[in-house]
Design an enzyme around this catalytic site. Structure first.
Site, PDB file in Angstrom:
ATOM      1  CG  MET A  30     -12.262  -8.360  -0.439  1.00  0.00           C
ATOM      2  SD  MET A  30     -12.960  -9.225  -1.842  1.00  0.00           S
ATOM      3  CE  MET A  30     -11.530 -10.090  -2.456  1.00  0.00           C
ATOM      4  CG  LEU A  33      -6.669  -8.373   7.278  1.00  0.00           C
ATOM      5  CD1 LEU A  33      -6.878  -7.375   8.404  1.00  0.00           C
ATOM      6  CD2 LEU A  33      -7.074  -7.755   5.946  1.00  0.00           C
ATOM      7  CB  ALA A  35       3.113  -7.600   5.773  1.00  0.00           C
ATOM      8  CG  HIS A  37      -4.553  -6.556   3.840  1.00  0.00           C
ATOM      9  ND1 HIS A  37      -4.276  -7.887   3.674  1.00  0.00           N
ATOM     10  CD2 HIS A  37      -5.423  -6.230   2.862  1.00  0.00           C
ATOM     11  CE1 HIS A  37      -4.956  -8.357   2.643  1.00  0.00           C
ATOM     12  NE2 HIS A  37      -5.650  -7.370   2.120  1.00  0.00           N
ATOM     13  CG  ASP A 152      -5.127  -5.657  -6.032  1.00  0.00           C
ATOM     14  OD1 ASP A 152      -5.118  -6.690  -6.705  1.00  0.00           O
ATOM     15  OD2 ASP A 152      -5.056  -5.666  -4.790  1.00  0.00           O
ATOM     16  CG  LEU A 186       3.312  -9.868   1.236  1.00  0.00           C
ATOM     17  CD1 LEU A 186       3.088  -9.409   2.669  1.00  0.00           C
ATOM     18  CD2 LEU A 186       3.934 -11.255   1.228  1.00  0.00           C
TER      19      LEU A 186
HETATM   20  O1  PAF Z   1      -8.625  -5.112  -2.943  1.00  0.00           O
HETATM   21  C1  PAF Z   1      -9.555  -5.673  -2.319  1.00  0.00           C
HETATM   22  O2  PAF Z   1      -9.319  -6.378  -1.327  1.00  0.00           O
HETATM   23  C2  PAF Z   1     -10.991  -5.494  -2.785  1.00  0.00           C
HETATM   24  O3  PAF Z   1     -11.075  -5.485  -4.170  1.00  0.00           O
HETATM   25  C3  PAF Z   1     -11.688  -4.265  -2.178  1.00  0.00           C
HETATM   26  C4  PAF Z   1     -11.021  -2.971  -2.618  1.00  0.00           C
HETATM   27  C5  PAF Z   1     -11.671  -4.362  -0.664  1.00  0.00           C
HETATM   28  C6  PAF Z   1     -13.154  -4.209  -2.643  1.00  0.00           C
HETATM   29  O4  PAF Z   1     -13.845  -5.364  -2.266  1.00  0.00           O
END
Ligand code: PAF
Length: 284
Positions: A30, A33, A35, A37, A152, A186
């Site tokens: 989303m 960004l 580290a 990501h 997550d 993070l």
């Molecule tokens: O983890 C995230 O940033 C979001 O839930 C995702 C997987 C990009 C879906 O929108």
């Protein structure tokens, strides 16, 4: 790195790569960004020839009163970070492209069981929104692999289940949580914390570590979880949940469970932080 903002351009570019026999990796994000990501992009690079990242703040996964409008949008910085991390293609769709008839009219993907409880209980509809957009992105990109972070953890379990249940030929690769030096996982939402809250925030990780040590020594889970909740409250958090589940499918732990996961969500002011800790429960 090329940035593509139409479905047509994405499909044409990926068709060329597919004809060349390139293995394609997807890193959905989303934006805003950090580290965590870039670790996903680096992991993707190790497993594929072409890394496609997506940036889309998905309205379908935000509930009423959540931070959809406040969610940080930092495209220029994100592009530089992705480029530096070795991303090849960035896809930046908008609502009209992904949900052309509006959110209410759109087909949804519902993943039973793993979506229930934990964040699914406090954020009704959240995982339906995540599962729907991830399925959409899987269909648009048709990647060989897709990378998601362990921070997550419930989201990862939902995505693994939807991929298996829908027989999607995509390998889901998980990357470990990236943490600040003080242990705070993070997250784009850490940016909402003021200085005083930021100083308190690492107590979430410390509490999980202490609970892990106690559980791995065989102390009764009810006592350990109770003490951990008290510690969070004493550190200034308003806990949402703290639960011990089976690591593989988030089912309830039993006497025979060894691989478990301790999951927590807690508020500091209006900011909701989540974290988790793998636990190896002792054999009886
Ligand atoms: O983890 C995230 O940033 C979001 O839930 C995702 C997987 C990009 C879906 O929108």
């Amino acid at each position: 790195m090329q940035t593509l903002n139409t479905i047509k351009a994405l499909r044409q570019t990926l068709a060329t790569h597919r004809r060349q026999g390139d293995k394609i990796a997807l890193v959905p994000t989303m934006g805003n960004l950090h580290a965590g990501h870039t670790a996903l992009v680096e992991m993707a690079q190790r497993h594929a020839d072409i890394v496609v990242a997506t940036i889309f703040v998905n309205p379908l996964q935000f509930g009423a009163g959540e931070d959809l409008d406040a969610y940080p949008r930092t495209l220029a910085e994100d592009q530089s970070k992705l480029e530096a991390a070795g991303c090849n293609l960035l896809f930046t769709p908008n609502n009209a492209m992904l949900y052309p008839n509006g959110l209410e009219a759109h087909t949804r993907v519902l993943v039973p069981e793993v979506s229930q409880g934990l964040c699914g209980a406090s954020r009704p509809g959240h995982f339906e929104g995540v599962a729907t957009v991830v399925t959409l992105l899987f269909n648009l990109v048709q990647p060989d692999i897709a990378c998601f972070g362990e921070k997550d953890y419930q989201q990862l379990a939902v995505i693994r289940k939807l991929t298996a249940d829908l027989h999607l030929p995509i390998d889901i690769i998980a990357t470990p949580t990236v943490r600040n030096d003080d242990g705070l996982a993070l997250s784009s939402r850490n940016g909402y914390l003021d200085d005083a809250q930021r100083a308190k925030a690492p107590a979430l990780y410390r509490t999980l570590c202490q609970a892990r040590d106690a559980l791995e020594k065989g102390m009764p889970s009810n006592d350990v979880l109770h003490e951990a909740l008290q510690n969070l409250i004493a550190a200034g958090f308003k806990p949402d949940y703290l639960e011990l589940r089976r690591a593989n499918d988030l089912g309830p732990v039993s006497d025979t469970t060894q691989d478990a996961i301790l999951l927590a969500a807690a508020h500091l002011g209006t900011t909701r932080l989540i974290d988790n800790m793998p636990i190896l429960l002792p054999k009886d």
